[in-house]
Design a protein around this motif. Structure first.
Motif, PDB file in Angstrom:
ATOM      1  N   LEU A   1       0.856  -1.190   0.000  1.00  0.00           N
ATOM      2  CA  LEU A   1       0.000   0.000   0.000  1.00  0.00           C
ATOM      3  C   LEU A   1       0.887   1.233   0.000  1.00  0.00           C
ATOM      4  O   LEU A   1       1.664   1.445   0.915  1.00  0.00           O
ATOM      5  CB  LEU A   1      -0.874  -0.002   1.254  1.00  0.00           C
TER       6      LEU A   1
ATOM      7  N   ASP B   1     -25.852  -0.513  -7.846  1.00  0.00           N
ATOM      8  CA  ASP B   1     -26.274  -1.802  -8.388  1.00  0.00           C
ATOM      9  C   ASP B   1     -27.544  -2.228  -7.664  1.00  0.00           C
ATOM     10  O   ASP B   1     -27.478  -2.818  -6.582  1.00  0.00           O
ATOM     11  CB  ASP B   1     -25.161  -2.850  -8.206  1.00  0.00           C
TER      12      ASP B   1
ATOM     13  N   ALA C   1     -27.847  -6.007  -6.580  1.00  0.00           N
ATOM     14  CA  ALA C   1     -26.958  -6.362  -5.475  1.00  0.00           C
ATOM     15  C   ALA C   1     -27.433  -5.708  -4.187  1.00  0.00           C
ATOM     16  O   ALA C   1     -27.385  -6.316  -3.117  1.00  0.00           O
ATOM     17  CB  ALA C   1     -25.522  -5.943  -5.789  1.00  0.00           C
TER      18      ALA C   1
ATOM     19  N   VAL D   1     -11.367   5.982  -9.251  1.00  0.00           N
ATOM     20  CA  VAL D   1     -11.918   5.474  -7.996  1.00  0.00           C
ATOM     21  C   VAL D   1     -12.105   3.965  -8.054  1.00  0.00           C
ATOM     22  O   VAL D   1     -11.767   3.236  -7.137  1.00  0.00           O
ATOM     23  CB  VAL D   1     -13.270   6.143  -7.686  1.00  0.00           C
ATOM     24  N   THR D   2     -12.661   3.485  -9.162  1.00  0.00           N
ATOM     25  CA  THR D   2     -12.985   2.064  -9.210  1.00  0.00           C
ATOM     26  C   THR D   2     -11.808   1.247  -9.704  1.00  0.00           C
ATOM     27  O   THR D   2     -11.860   0.026  -9.671  1.00  0.00           O
ATOM     28  CB  THR D   2     -14.150   1.808 -10.176  1.00  0.00           C
ATOM     29  N   GLY D   3     -10.757   1.893 -10.160  1.00  0.00           N
ATOM     30  CA  GLY D   3      -9.656   1.138 -10.725  1.00  0.00           C
ATOM     31  C   GLY D   3     -10.142   0.321 -11.898  1.00  0.00           C
ATOM     32  O   GLY D   3      -9.703  -0.803 -12.125  1.00  0.00           O
TER      33      GLY D   3
ATOM     34  N   ARG E   1     -10.937  -1.670 -15.103  1.00  0.00           N
ATOM     35  CA  ARG E   1      -9.938  -2.324 -15.951  1.00  0.00           C
ATOM     36  C   ARG E   1     -10.488  -2.582 -17.329  1.00  0.00           C
ATOM     37  O   ARG E   1     -11.674  -2.685 -17.498  1.00  0.00           O
ATOM     38  CB  ARG E   1      -9.518  -3.646 -15.327  1.00  0.00           C
TER      39      ARG E   1
ATOM     40  N   ILE F   1     -21.382  -3.945  -4.435  1.00  0.00           N
ATOM     41  CA  ILE F   1     -21.548  -2.726  -5.223  1.00  0.00           C
ATOM     42  C   ILE F   1     -20.173  -2.135  -5.496  1.00  0.00           C
ATOM     43  O   ILE F   1     -19.509  -1.634  -4.594  1.00  0.00           O
ATOM     44  CB  ILE F   1     -22.470  -1.747  -4.492  1.00  0.00           C
ATOM     45  N   PRO F   2     -19.709  -2.214  -6.758  1.00  0.00           N
ATOM     46  CA  PRO F   2     -18.298  -1.926  -7.059  1.00  0.00           C
ATOM     47  C   PRO F   2     -17.854  -0.509  -6.719  1.00  0.00           C
ATOM     48  O   PRO F   2     -16.706  -0.321  -6.343  1.00  0.00           O
ATOM     49  CB  PRO F   2     -18.177  -2.170  -8.570  1.00  0.00           C
ATOM     50  N   LEU F   3     -18.756   0.472  -6.823  1.00  0.00           N
ATOM     51  CA  LEU F   3     -18.333   1.856  -6.574  1.00  0.00           C
ATOM     52  C   LEU F   3     -18.217   2.173  -5.086  1.00  0.00           C
ATOM     53  O   LEU F   3     -17.720   3.224  -4.719  1.00  0.00           O
ATOM     54  CB  LEU F   3     -19.316   2.833  -7.218  1.00  0.00           C
ATOM     55  N   MET F   4     -18.696   1.261  -4.239  1.00  0.00           N
ATOM     56  CA  MET F   4     -18.700   1.576  -2.805  1.00  0.00           C
ATOM     57  C   MET F   4     -17.550   0.882  -2.084  1.00  0.00           C
ATOM     58  O   MET F   4     -17.015  -0.106  -2.545  1.00  0.00           O
ATOM     59  CB  MET F   4     -20.043   1.202  -2.184  1.00  0.00           C
TER      60      MET F   4
ATOM     61  N   ASP G   1      -6.921  -0.975   2.637  1.00  0.00           N
ATOM     62  CA  ASP G   1      -7.641   0.223   3.065  1.00  0.00           C
ATOM     63  C   ASP G   1      -9.129  -0.086   2.983  1.00  0.00           C
ATOM     64  O   ASP G   1      -9.664  -0.211   1.896  1.00  0.00           O
ATOM     65  CB  ASP G   1      -7.252   1.379   2.135  1.00  0.00           C
TER      66      ASP G   1
ATOM     67  N   ALA H   1     -12.648   1.202  -2.905  1.00  0.00           N
ATOM     68  CA  ALA H   1     -13.842   0.695  -3.567  1.00  0.00           C
ATOM     69  C   ALA H   1     -13.696  -0.795  -3.852  1.00  0.00           C
ATOM     70  O   ALA H   1     -12.610  -1.271  -4.187  1.00  0.00           O
ATOM     71  CB  ALA H   1     -14.083   1.453  -4.861  1.00  0.00           C
TER      72      ALA H   1
ATOM     73  N   GLY I   1     -14.728  -2.366  -6.312  1.00  0.00           N
ATOM     74  CA  GLY I   1     -14.355  -2.558  -7.710  1.00  0.00           C
ATOM     75  C   GLY I   1     -12.865  -2.688  -7.931  1.00  0.00           C
ATOM     76  O   GLY I   1     -12.430  -3.234  -8.941  1.00  0.00           O
ATOM     77  N   THR I   2     -12.072  -2.202  -6.974  1.00  0.00           N
ATOM     78  CA  THR I   2     -10.625  -2.284  -7.151  1.00  0.00           C
ATOM     79  C   THR I   2     -10.036  -3.570  -6.571  1.00  0.00           C
ATOM     80  O   THR I   2      -8.846  -3.806  -6.692  1.00  0.00           O
ATOM     81  CB  THR I   2      -9.924  -1.093  -6.454  1.00  0.00           C
ATOM     82  N   LEU I   3     -10.861  -4.401  -5.916  1.00  0.00           N
ATOM     83  CA  LEU I   3     -10.346  -5.651  -5.337  1.00  0.00           C
ATOM     84  C   LEU I   3     -10.217  -6.722  -6.409  1.00  0.00           C
ATOM     85  O   LEU I   3     -10.876  -6.667  -7.444  1.00  0.00           O
ATOM     86  CB  LEU I   3     -11.307  -6.155  -4.250  1.00  0.00           C
TER      87      LEU I   3
END
Ligand SMILES: Nc1ncnc2c1ncn2[C@@H]1O[C@H](COP(=O)(O)OP(=O)(O)OP(=O)(O)O)[C@@H](O)[C@H]1O
Ligand SMILES: [Mg+2]
Lengths: 373, 262
Positions: free
Chosen positions: A18, A250, A253, A369-371, A373, B95-98, B142, B146, B148-150
């Protein structure tokens, strides 16, 4: 397993994969960044080009009043957009609520408090109708509320002719509320005593006869600030705020995770209708009349202000305080141009340009923010 | 698993249609406290449809649905969660943005303060999320990042940790290990055992017969929307189970062609 345990011992809280995130990157992630940057740019522009009168107290009140009227709508629109839906009937709803409110006051001659309640009841009904139609049919809210853009505008025209006996304007609201104790909440200026005192003390500008040039803060500005702060608190700190982001991000979800998505979206549609109603009450009492063109095209301006404020068109991301700043940018440009030698009609060019810039900018931010891809 | 107990959840002759598609055509199953029920079957057999119905996502077209021996009809997943049924969905429902934390506590937000000042307790939520993820073997860098980044597996672990944390009575896992690494998979199997030992009922869907056999007490096999049968562990061997899972298709010859590697 022992190896893993050694690695994940007490030091597990600091991860070698990190990077230290600087405060700057943290700020860059905020959705309202674009709106704040836009506000700074526009302020600098007018500081350089406009008559300095624009940034006196009177000048600021001058551009904050239209910003507030738009902003109340924009904050509601922003919440709904974050929740994943659109409301194109916002502007027509202002006119329709004005008709209902005006009719209650002038035709039925009920007290102000009751007229407000009647207007609120209609707003709740329209909001729930928009929501139910959208969710029952599964159609995009864009289409459903586009229909209501026309339906409500048409109903307002028909209703006005009926209420006024053939005209498209209804008058006499000022007289109707003249001695209502509630009236100061929705019309006129707040804190006149404070401003009179400030004028006496020589802190703010006065007319030659000693009365202050700005007699107080117009109430719509106070409503605007209060609503923006409340919406921001709700979005970021409450359970309902969490559900708004989830429903927009979503919906399937969110529902599976236990969020009552239908209830959240219905509430949001009602909120936008209520925001329109508040603007209707404020402007009708201010003008003392209502007409069929009230709120014309405000839905687009409100949505643009929300987008400048960082809301994604796809939902699930955005900010209420961003819409607040976005609306101030609007008010500044609309009024600011009159303080310059620039042709006022550049306003529309600016509007479109700002929208394009904001959408492109938001897209970049979202990917960050969302990375993605 | 004495027969005198009432099952935590039971369905009888459950039917579910999607328009003209018959997804479930009379399925019966139940799960008791303190047991792991493995739900097995081919692709498209109806496993996810069945557990989605148990979790309140779908309403059954017909059939009996009992919770603690009482007929129930969930109006949505929130009802099921309130009844203590937590689910890891095949699509994870994230929810990917959260942020990881907001996803972890979605619909179950911890609150502090009173009246109008009631707000989400973000610090506590962050800490719980980090700890629970650490237990499952993932170091969340962290908790505010979000989802979505995992990575896919990390995301699956968030869903599992969340369901385990909130599951009070029944834990449903729909192919929870499909994207997991070796360490995380064994961790999840260990979790299933721990949760069962606490007295919960676990419904575990997997295509891996060895995972099923390792933790399962009973096995319900579905085929083309119907129950093929339910077997206790001592009544069926691992080979027979594998053949049932394939819906009777000949696996033996195939595995010979491939050099016996499956
Ligand atoms: N919403 C839906 N609409 C129409 N058909 C559906 C729907 N959901 C599931 N089905 C159908 O129902 C059948 C069962 O699907 P289901 O997802 O339950 O299978 P599964 O056993 O979970 O398979 P897998 O092992 O691949 O996850 C499939 O044939 C699928 O096409
Ligand atoms: Mg499935």
């Amino acid at each position: 397993m022992t190896l893993a345990n050694e690695q994940n011992g007490p030091a597990a809280r600091s991860d070698e994969r990190l990077k230290k995130v600087s405060t700057l990157t943290g700020v860059l992630r905020r959705p309202e960044l674009g709106a704040v940057a836009g506000l700074v740019l526009v302020t600098v522009f007018f500081l350089l080009t406009a008559n300095p009168a624009m940034f006196t107290l009177a000048g600021v009140v001058n551009f904050m009043a239209p910003a507030a009227q738009l902003g109340i709508l924009a904050v509601g629109a922003a919440l709904l957009m974050i929740g994943g839906e659109f409301d194109l009937s916002i502007g027509s709803m202002v006119a329709f609520a004005g008709l209902v409110f005006g009719t209650a006051l002038v035709v039925w001659q009920v007290p102000l408090s009751l007229a407000i309640l009647v207007a609120i009841a209609f707003a709740v009904f329209i909001g729930v109708t928009n929501a139910q139609l959208t969710m029952r049919t599964g159609l995009p809210s864009f289409i459903v509320t586009l229909a209501f853009l026309f339906i409500l505008r048409g109903l307002t025209l028909v209703g006005l002719k009926w209420a006024s006996g053939g005209a498209t304007q209804l008058r006499g609201m000022k007289e109707a509320v003249a001695d209502s104790p509630l009236a100061p909440l929705f019309s006129g200026d707040a804190f006149p005593g404070l401003f009179a005192w400030l004028a006496e003390a020589g802190i703010i500008d006065t007319f030659p006869n000693g009365t202050p040039k700005v007699p107080g803060i117009p109430v719509e500005i106070l409503w605007f600030v209060a609503i923006a702060l409340l919406a921001t608190w709700v979005l970021l700190r409450t359970r309902f705020g969490n559900w708004i982001f989830a429903s927009g991000g979503d919906p399937r979800a969110a529902r599976k995770s236990g969020v009552p998505v239908a209830r959240v979206k219905t509430t949001l549609f009602v909120i936008t209708a209520l925001c329109s109603t508040l603007v209707a009450i404020l402007t009708v009492l201010d003008a003392g009349s209502t007409d069929a063109r009230r709120g014309f095209q405000k839905e687009f301006e409100a949505i643009i202000a929300a987008v400048i404020g960082g809301c994604l068109l796809t939902g699930g991301y955005g900010s209420a305080i961003g819409a607040f700043f976005g609306s101030i940018v609007f008010g500044m440009v609309l009024i600011g141009l009159t303080y310059t030698s620039i042709d006022q009609d550049w306003y529309l060019v600016f509007l479109g340009g700002m929208l394009l810039t904001a959408v492109v900018f938001n897209n970049v931010i979202r990917k960050r923010v969302t990375g993605e891809r | 698993m004495s027969t005198s107990q009432t099952p935590l959840v039971e369905v009888r002759n459950l039917v579910k249609h999607f328009g003209s598609v018959i997804a479930l055509n009379g399925v019966s199953m139940n799960v008791y406290p303190n047991e792991v029920l493995c739900l097995l079957g081919d692709n498209g057999a109806g496993k996810s449809t069945l557990i989605n119905t148990l979790a309140g996502v779908h309403k059954p077209t017909s059939g009996d649905f009992l919770v603690d021996g009482q007929p129930r009809l969930f109006s949505g997943p929130r009802d099921a969660l309130d009844a203590g049924i937590a689910t890891v969905y095949q699509d994870l429902a994230m929810i990917p943005l959260m942020s990881v934390t907001r996803n972890f506590f979605m619909g179950r937000e911890p609150m502090v303060g009173f009246g109008p000042f009631k707000r989400m307790n973000m610090d506590e939520a962050d800490n719980v999320t980090r700890d629970e993820m650490h237990k499952i073997g993932i170091d969340v860098r962290d908790p505010q990042q979000a989802v979505g980044t995992l990575s896919g597996g990390e995301r699956q672990c968030v869903a599992i940790a969340r369901a385990v944390y909130f599951g009070a009575k029944v834990l449903i896992l729909d192919e929870p290990t499909s994207a997991l690494g070796v360490a995380q998979t064994s961790m999840v199997l260990k979790y299933i055992n721990q949760v069962r030992a606490k007295g919960l009922g676990v419904i575990f869907i997997t295509h891996n017969v060895r995972h099923a056999y390792a933790v399962g007490n009973r096995f319900t096999v579905l085929n083309r929307g119907k129950t093929l049968g339910t077997y206790t562990k001592d009544a069926i061997g691992i080979e027979a189970l594998q053949n049932l899972m394939a819906g009777g298709k000949e696996l033996q010859s195939l595995s010979e062609e491939l050099g016996g590697t499956i």
